[in-house]
Design a protein around this motif. Structure first.
Motif, PDB file in Angstrom:
ATOM      1  N   ILE A  10     -24.266 -18.826  -1.078  1.00 20.15           N
ATOM      2  CA  ILE A  10     -24.647 -20.346  -1.268  1.00 20.15           C
ATOM      3  C   ILE A  10     -23.199 -20.894  -2.439  1.00 20.15           C
ATOM      4  CG2 ILE A  10     -25.799 -22.113  -2.099  1.00 20.15           C
ATOM      5  CD1 ILE A  10     -28.204 -20.170  -1.720  1.00 20.15           C
ATOM      6  N   VAL A  12     -22.083 -23.262  -4.853  1.00 22.79           N
ATOM      7  CA  VAL A  12     -22.616 -24.313  -5.664  1.00 22.79           C
ATOM      8  C   VAL A  12     -21.618 -25.168  -6.556  1.00 22.79           C
ATOM      9  CG1 VAL A  12     -24.406 -24.426  -7.813  1.00 22.79           C
ATOM     10  CG2 VAL A  12     -24.836 -22.982  -5.709  1.00 22.79           C
ATOM     11  N   PRO A  15     -25.462 -28.171  -9.159  1.00 19.88           N
ATOM     12  CA  PRO A  15     -26.803 -28.030  -8.621  1.00 19.88           C
ATOM     13  C   PRO A  15     -27.714 -29.092  -9.054  1.00 19.88           C
ATOM     14  CG  PRO A  15     -26.381 -26.149  -9.752  1.00 19.88           C
ATOM     15  CD  PRO A  15     -25.367 -26.948 -10.030  1.00 19.88           C
ATOM     16  N   TYR A  19     -31.211 -27.866  -4.833  1.00 24.10           N
ATOM     17  CA  TYR A  19     -30.815 -26.490  -5.010  1.00 24.10           C
ATOM     18  C   TYR A  19     -32.089 -25.847  -5.545  1.00 24.10           C
ATOM     19  CZ  TYR A  19     -28.600 -22.306  -7.001  1.00 24.10           C
ATOM     20  OH  TYR A  19     -28.287 -21.003  -7.517  1.00 24.10           O
ATOM     21  N   ASN A  40     -20.649 -20.137  -7.693  1.00 25.24           N
ATOM     22  CA  ASN A  40     -20.848 -21.532  -8.964  1.00 25.24           C
ATOM     23  C   ASN A  40     -19.491 -21.951  -9.182  1.00 25.24           C
ATOM     24  OD1 ASN A  40     -22.266 -23.528 -10.412  1.00 25.24           O
ATOM     25  ND2 ASN A  40     -21.273 -22.232 -11.960  1.00 25.24           N
ATOM     26  N   TYR A  46     -24.101 -24.940 -14.654  1.00 23.03           N
ATOM     27  CA  TYR A  46     -25.103 -23.977 -14.043  1.00 23.03           C
ATOM     28  C   TYR A  46     -26.006 -23.557 -15.140  1.00 23.03           C
ATOM     29  CZ  TYR A  46     -27.068 -20.795 -10.758  1.00 23.03           C
ATOM     30  OH  TYR A  46     -27.809 -20.096  -9.975  1.00 23.03           O
ATOM     31  N   TYR A  51     -33.351 -22.730 -12.878  1.00 20.67           N
ATOM     32  CA  TYR A  51     -33.667 -22.086 -11.525  1.00 20.67           C
ATOM     33  C   TYR A  51     -34.519 -21.101 -11.263  1.00 20.67           C
ATOM     34  CZ  TYR A  51     -29.526 -25.041 -11.933  1.00 20.67           C
ATOM     35  OH  TYR A  51     -28.723 -25.789 -12.322  1.00 20.67           O
ATOM     36  N   GLN A  90     -25.772 -26.084  -1.012  1.00 20.40           N
ATOM     37  CA  GLN A  90     -26.974 -26.105  -1.990  1.00 20.40           C
ATOM     38  C   GLN A  90     -28.031 -27.177  -1.769  1.00 20.40           C
ATOM     39  OE1 GLN A  90     -23.854 -27.212  -4.946  1.00 20.40           O
ATOM     40  NE2 GLN A  90     -25.097 -28.894  -5.452  1.00 20.40           N
ATOM     41  N   ASP A  91     -27.602 -28.296  -0.794  1.00 22.55           N
ATOM     42  CA  ASP A  91     -28.619 -29.030  -0.447  1.00 22.55           C
ATOM     43  C   ASP A  91     -29.445 -28.957   0.872  1.00 22.55           C
ATOM     44  OD1 ASP A  91     -26.084 -29.354   1.153  1.00 22.55           O
ATOM     45  OD2 ASP A  91     -26.193 -31.570   0.789  1.00 22.55           O
TER      46      ASP A  91
END
Length: 311
Positions: A10, A12, A15, A19, A40, A46, A51, A90-91
Protein backbone atom coordinates in the motif's frame (compact mmCIF):
# COMPACT_ATOMS: atom_id res chain seq x y z
CA UNK A 1 -2.94 -26.18 -6.31
CA UNK A 2 -0.89 -25.33 -3.22
CA UNK A 3 -2.13 -22.48 -1.08
CA UNK A 4 -0.60 -19.25 -2.35
CA UNK A 5 1.15 -16.83 -0.03
CA UNK A 6 0.23 -13.17 -0.43
CA UNK A 7 1.78 -9.88 0.62
CA UNK A 8 -0.19 -6.63 0.44
CA UNK A 9 1.51 -3.43 -0.69
CA UNK A 10 0.00 0.00 0.00
CA UNK A 11 1.58 3.31 -1.07
CA UNK A 12 0.54 5.96 1.46
CA UNK A 13 0.63 9.76 1.58
CA UNK A 14 -1.09 11.75 4.33
CA UNK A 15 -3.35 8.84 5.38
CA UNK A 16 -6.81 9.63 6.71
CA UNK A 17 -9.80 7.77 8.14
CA UNK A 18 -10.17 5.63 5.02
CA UNK A 19 -6.70 4.25 5.61
CA UNK A 20 -7.68 3.29 9.15
CA UNK A 21 -10.75 1.48 7.82
CA UNK A 22 -8.60 -0.26 5.22
CA UNK A 23 -6.24 -1.63 7.87
CA UNK A 24 -9.20 -2.67 10.03
CA UNK A 25 -10.67 -4.47 7.01
CA UNK A 26 -7.41 -6.28 6.28
CA UNK A 27 -7.16 -7.37 9.90
CA UNK A 28 -10.51 -9.18 9.51
CA UNK A 29 -9.70 -11.06 6.29
CA UNK A 30 -10.33 -14.81 6.31
CA UNK A 31 -7.43 -15.65 4.00
CA UNK A 32 -4.09 -15.35 5.83
CA UNK A 33 -1.96 -12.38 4.81
CA UNK A 34 1.76 -13.07 5.05
CA UNK A 35 2.81 -9.42 5.35
CA UNK A 36 1.51 -5.87 4.76
CA UNK A 37 4.11 -3.51 3.30
CA UNK A 38 3.44 0.22 3.63
CA UNK A 39 5.38 2.63 1.42
CA UNK A 40 4.81 5.94 3.17
CA UNK A 41 5.73 9.26 1.59
CA UNK A 42 7.10 11.69 4.22
CA UNK A 43 7.56 10.28 7.72
CA UNK A 44 6.09 13.41 9.36
CA UNK A 45 2.62 12.58 8.01
CA UNK A 46 2.52 9.03 9.39
CA UNK A 47 1.38 8.89 13.02
CA UNK A 48 1.74 5.21 13.84
CA UNK A 49 -0.19 5.50 17.12
CA UNK A 50 -3.34 6.41 15.13
CA UNK A 51 -3.45 3.22 13.11
CA UNK A 52 -4.53 -0.34 13.95
CA UNK A 53 -1.57 -2.44 15.08
CA UNK A 54 -1.20 -5.51 12.88
CA UNK A 55 1.45 -8.07 13.82
CA UNK A 56 2.58 -8.48 10.21
CA UNK A 57 2.83 -4.86 9.06
CA UNK A 58 6.04 -3.05 8.14
CA UNK A 59 6.36 0.61 7.22
CA UNK A 60 9.03 2.05 4.92
CA UNK A 61 9.38 5.81 4.66
CA UNK A 62 10.47 7.70 1.54
CA UNK A 63 10.71 11.37 0.66
CA UNK A 64 8.23 13.03 -1.66
CA UNK A 65 10.97 13.53 -4.24
CA UNK A 66 11.53 9.76 -4.31
CA UNK A 67 7.95 8.74 -5.03
CA UNK A 68 7.31 7.17 -8.42
CA UNK A 69 4.10 5.37 -9.39
CA UNK A 70 5.97 2.39 -10.79
CA UNK A 71 9.31 2.69 -9.02
CA UNK A 72 7.93 2.94 -5.48
CA UNK A 73 5.79 -0.14 -6.03
CA UNK A 74 8.76 -1.99 -7.49
CA UNK A 75 10.79 -1.03 -4.43
CA UNK A 76 8.07 -2.42 -2.16
CA UNK A 77 8.07 -5.74 -4.03
CA UNK A 78 11.72 -6.23 -3.04
CA UNK A 79 10.55 -6.47 0.59
CA UNK A 80 8.23 -9.35 -0.33
CA UNK A 81 8.90 -13.04 -0.87
CA UNK A 82 5.32 -14.22 -1.40
CA UNK A 83 3.78 -15.94 -4.42
CA UNK A 84 1.33 -13.08 -4.96
CA UNK A 85 1.84 -9.34 -4.54
CA UNK A 86 -1.46 -7.56 -3.94
CA UNK A 87 -1.59 -3.78 -4.39
CA UNK A 88 -4.14 -1.50 -2.77
CA UNK A 89 -4.39 2.27 -2.47
CA UNK A 90 -4.90 3.90 0.92
CA UNK A 91 -8.53 4.81 0.14
CA UNK A 92 -9.67 1.36 -1.02
CA UNK A 93 -11.74 -0.12 1.81
CA UNK A 94 -12.85 -3.79 1.89
CA UNK A 95 -16.59 -4.18 2.51
CA UNK A 96 -16.24 -7.75 3.80
CA UNK A 97 -13.82 -10.43 4.99
CA UNK A 98 -13.40 -12.11 1.60
CA UNK A 99 -11.39 -9.59 -0.45
CA UNK A 100 -8.08 -11.47 -0.32
CA UNK A 101 -9.74 -14.85 -0.72
CA UNK A 102 -11.65 -13.73 -3.81
CA UNK A 103 -8.79 -11.87 -5.51
CA UNK A 104 -6.74 -15.10 -5.40
CA UNK A 105 -9.33 -17.48 -6.88
CA UNK A 106 -8.61 -16.70 -10.57
CA UNK A 107 -4.96 -17.65 -10.05
CA UNK A 108 -6.11 -21.28 -10.11
CA UNK A 109 -5.61 -20.81 -13.86
CA UNK A 110 -1.84 -20.84 -14.25
CA UNK A 111 -2.00 -18.51 -17.27
CA UNK A 112 -3.61 -15.75 -15.21
CA UNK A 113 -0.82 -13.36 -14.27
CA UNK A 114 -2.90 -10.47 -12.89
CA UNK A 115 -6.27 -10.08 -11.19
CA UNK A 116 -8.02 -6.81 -10.43
CA UNK A 117 -11.04 -6.33 -8.22
CA UNK A 118 -14.27 -4.44 -8.37
CA UNK A 119 -14.41 -0.84 -7.19
CA UNK A 120 -17.84 -0.10 -5.78
CA UNK A 121 -19.01 3.47 -5.08
CA UNK A 122 -19.15 4.85 -1.55
CA UNK A 123 -22.64 5.89 -0.34
CA UNK A 124 -21.90 9.61 -0.89
CA UNK A 125 -20.93 9.04 -4.52
CA UNK A 126 -22.84 11.13 -7.07
CA UNK A 127 -25.00 9.51 -9.75
CA UNK A 128 -22.65 10.08 -12.68
CA UNK A 129 -19.61 8.73 -10.85
CA UNK A 130 -21.68 5.81 -9.58
CA UNK A 131 -22.56 4.87 -13.16
CA UNK A 132 -18.91 5.29 -14.17
CA UNK A 133 -17.83 2.81 -11.48
CA UNK A 134 -20.38 0.28 -12.67
CA UNK A 135 -19.37 0.84 -16.30
CA UNK A 136 -15.72 0.07 -15.61
CA UNK A 137 -16.34 -2.49 -12.86
CA UNK A 138 -19.48 -4.48 -13.72
CA UNK A 139 -21.10 -7.29 -11.74
CA UNK A 140 -19.81 -10.01 -14.05
CA UNK A 141 -16.27 -11.38 -13.78
CA UNK A 142 -14.23 -11.96 -16.92
CA UNK A 143 -10.87 -13.13 -18.21
CA UNK A 144 -8.93 -11.33 -20.95
CA UNK A 145 -6.14 -12.54 -23.22
CA UNK A 146 -4.46 -11.66 -26.50
CA UNK A 147 -7.37 -13.24 -28.37
CA UNK A 148 -9.66 -10.49 -27.02
CA UNK A 149 -7.73 -7.56 -28.49
CA UNK A 150 -9.82 -7.33 -31.63
CA UNK A 151 -13.07 -7.45 -29.63
CA UNK A 152 -12.13 -5.37 -26.57
CA UNK A 153 -9.34 -3.14 -27.84
CA UNK A 154 -7.76 -1.01 -25.09
CA UNK A 155 -10.14 -2.57 -22.55
CA UNK A 156 -8.07 -5.76 -22.81
CA UNK A 157 -5.28 -4.00 -20.90
CA UNK A 158 -7.56 -2.45 -18.32
CA UNK A 159 -6.30 -3.10 -14.78
CA UNK A 160 -6.16 -0.89 -11.71
CA UNK A 161 -3.64 -0.86 -8.86
CA UNK A 162 -6.36 0.51 -6.62
CA UNK A 163 -7.01 -3.20 -6.11
CA UNK A 164 -4.89 -5.61 -8.16
CA UNK A 165 -2.80 -8.73 -7.52
CA UNK A 166 0.05 -10.18 -9.59
CA UNK A 167 2.04 -13.41 -9.79
CA UNK A 168 5.48 -12.60 -8.41
CA UNK A 169 7.43 -14.94 -10.70
CA UNK A 170 5.91 -13.42 -13.86
CA UNK A 171 6.30 -9.91 -12.44
CA UNK A 172 10.03 -10.59 -12.05
CA UNK A 173 10.26 -12.19 -15.48
CA UNK A 174 8.72 -9.14 -17.19
CA UNK A 175 10.67 -6.57 -15.17
CA UNK A 176 7.89 -5.13 -13.01
CA UNK A 177 6.17 -1.79 -13.46
CA UNK A 178 7.61 0.87 -15.77
CA UNK A 179 9.80 3.50 -14.14
CA UNK A 180 9.25 7.24 -14.34
CA UNK A 181 5.71 7.17 -15.70
CA UNK A 182 3.44 9.88 -14.33
CA UNK A 183 0.40 7.60 -14.19
CA UNK A 184 -1.06 4.38 -15.59
CA UNK A 185 1.73 2.02 -14.54
CA UNK A 186 -0.84 -0.74 -14.06
CA UNK A 187 -2.21 -0.68 -17.63
CA UNK A 188 1.27 -0.36 -19.16
CA UNK A 189 2.40 -3.46 -17.27
CA UNK A 190 -0.88 -5.22 -18.12
CA UNK A 191 -0.26 -4.57 -21.83
CA UNK A 192 3.08 -6.35 -21.48
CA UNK A 193 1.37 -9.30 -19.81
CA UNK A 194 -1.11 -9.65 -22.64
CA UNK A 195 1.55 -9.32 -25.34
CA UNK A 196 3.59 -12.00 -23.56
CA UNK A 197 0.68 -14.43 -23.84
CA UNK A 198 -0.67 -14.30 -20.28
CA UNK A 199 -4.21 -13.52 -19.13
CA UNK A 200 -5.72 -10.84 -16.89
CA UNK A 201 -8.78 -11.64 -14.77
CA UNK A 202 -11.39 -9.31 -13.38
CA UNK A 203 -12.81 -10.68 -10.11
CA UNK A 204 -16.16 -8.99 -9.52
CA UNK A 205 -16.52 -10.61 -6.09
CA UNK A 206 -13.22 -9.10 -4.86
CA UNK A 207 -14.59 -5.73 -3.86
CA UNK A 208 -13.39 -2.47 -2.34
CA UNK A 209 -15.20 0.79 -1.71
CA UNK A 210 -13.50 3.36 -3.92
CA UNK A 211 -14.90 6.37 -5.76
CA UNK A 212 -14.36 10.12 -6.11
CA UNK A 213 -16.68 13.07 -6.66
CA UNK A 214 -14.20 14.98 -8.82
CA UNK A 215 -15.09 18.43 -10.11
CA UNK A 216 -14.33 19.61 -13.64
CA UNK A 217 -10.83 20.94 -12.88
CA UNK A 218 -9.83 17.76 -11.04
CA UNK A 219 -11.13 15.72 -14.00
CA UNK A 220 -9.05 17.82 -16.37
CA UNK A 221 -5.89 17.34 -14.30
CA UNK A 222 -6.38 13.62 -13.87
CA UNK A 223 -6.96 13.13 -17.59
CA UNK A 224 -4.01 15.36 -18.44
CA UNK A 225 -1.74 12.94 -16.58
CA UNK A 226 -3.48 10.05 -18.28
CA UNK A 227 -2.78 11.65 -21.66
CA UNK A 228 0.88 12.18 -20.75
CA UNK A 229 1.27 8.53 -19.79
CA UNK A 230 -0.25 7.44 -23.09
CA UNK A 231 2.00 9.80 -25.05
CA UNK A 232 4.99 8.18 -23.36
CA UNK A 233 3.98 4.72 -24.62
CA UNK A 234 2.75 5.17 -28.20
CA UNK A 235 3.57 1.54 -28.98
CA UNK A 236 0.59 0.60 -26.79
CA UNK A 237 -1.87 3.45 -26.94
CA UNK A 238 -1.64 4.48 -30.58
CA UNK A 239 -2.31 0.92 -31.65
CA UNK A 240 -5.26 0.61 -29.27
CA UNK A 241 -6.64 4.16 -28.69
CA UNK A 242 -8.89 4.84 -25.72
CA UNK A 243 -11.09 7.58 -27.21
CA UNK A 244 -13.74 5.15 -28.44
CA UNK A 245 -14.20 3.65 -24.98
CA UNK A 246 -14.61 7.13 -23.50
CA UNK A 247 -17.28 8.06 -26.04
CA UNK A 248 -19.12 4.81 -25.33
CA UNK A 249 -19.19 5.58 -21.60
CA UNK A 250 -20.51 9.11 -22.16
CA UNK A 251 -23.31 7.81 -24.41
CA UNK A 252 -24.32 5.11 -21.94
CA UNK A 253 -24.21 7.55 -19.01
CA UNK A 254 -26.42 10.01 -20.89
CA UNK A 255 -28.92 7.26 -21.66
CA UNK A 256 -28.89 6.19 -18.02
CA UNK A 257 -29.61 9.63 -16.52
CA UNK A 258 -32.50 10.02 -18.97
CA UNK A 259 -33.78 6.56 -18.12
CA UNK A 260 -33.89 7.39 -14.39
CA UNK A 261 -35.65 10.71 -15.18
CA UNK A 262 -32.73 13.00 -14.19
CA UNK A 263 -32.18 14.78 -17.54
CA UNK A 264 -30.80 17.89 -15.79
CA UNK A 265 -27.68 15.83 -15.02
CA UNK A 266 -26.84 15.88 -18.73
CA UNK A 267 -25.37 19.37 -18.35
CA UNK A 268 -23.02 18.18 -15.61
CA UNK A 269 -22.12 15.09 -17.67
CA UNK A 270 -21.24 17.06 -20.77
CA UNK A 271 -19.25 19.68 -18.83
CA UNK A 272 -17.27 16.99 -17.03
CA UNK A 273 -16.75 15.02 -20.24
CA UNK A 274 -15.54 18.15 -22.00
CA UNK A 275 -13.00 18.87 -19.26
CA UNK A 276 -11.87 15.24 -19.31
CA UNK A 277 -11.33 15.31 -23.04
CA UNK A 278 -9.57 18.67 -22.95
CA UNK A 279 -7.22 17.42 -20.25
CA UNK A 280 -6.57 14.23 -22.21
CA UNK A 281 -5.77 16.12 -25.43
CA UNK A 282 -3.45 18.51 -23.64
CA UNK A 283 -1.69 15.60 -21.96
CA UNK A 284 -1.25 13.74 -25.24
CA UNK A 285 0.46 16.86 -26.61
CA UNK A 286 2.36 17.86 -23.48
CA UNK A 287 5.69 18.13 -25.31
CA UNK A 288 4.35 21.16 -27.18
CA UNK A 289 3.16 22.97 -24.07
CA UNK A 290 5.01 25.65 -22.05
CA UNK A 291 6.11 24.59 -18.58
CA UNK A 292 3.69 27.04 -16.96
CA UNK A 293 0.70 25.46 -18.71
CA UNK A 294 1.83 21.97 -17.68
CA UNK A 295 2.19 23.07 -14.06
CA UNK A 296 -1.45 24.19 -14.00
CA UNK A 297 -2.77 21.11 -15.80
CA UNK A 298 -1.09 18.26 -13.93
CA UNK A 299 -2.14 16.51 -10.72
CA UNK A 300 1.48 15.49 -10.12
CA UNK A 301 3.57 18.66 -10.10
CA UNK A 302 6.42 16.97 -8.28
CA UNK A 303 6.91 14.54 -11.19
CA UNK A 304 7.92 17.36 -13.53
CA UNK A 305 10.76 18.57 -11.30
CA UNK A 306 13.05 15.71 -12.25
CA UNK A 307 14.40 15.59 -15.82
CA UNK A 308 14.93 11.81 -15.70
CA UNK A 309 11.18 11.38 -15.49
CA UNK A 310 10.46 13.01 -18.83
CA UNK A 311 10.56 11.06 -22.06
Amino acid sequence: MEKLTVDIIIPVYRPDEKYIRLLQGLKKQIYPIHKIIIMNTERKYYEEDRYPQLFNIEVHHIQKSEFDHGGTRNQAVQYSNSDIIFFLTQDAVPPDRHLVENILKPFEDEMVAAVYGRQIPVPSCNIIERFSRNFNYPQESLKKSKQDLERLGIKTFFCSNVCAAYRRDIYDKLGGFPLHTIFNEDMIYAAGLIEAGYSIAYAADAQVYHSHNYGCIAQLKRNFDLGVSQAQYPEIFEKYPSEGEGIRMVKQTAAYVCRIHRPWLLASLFFQSGFKYLGYLLGKNYQRLPRGVIRHCTMNRNWWKFPARKR
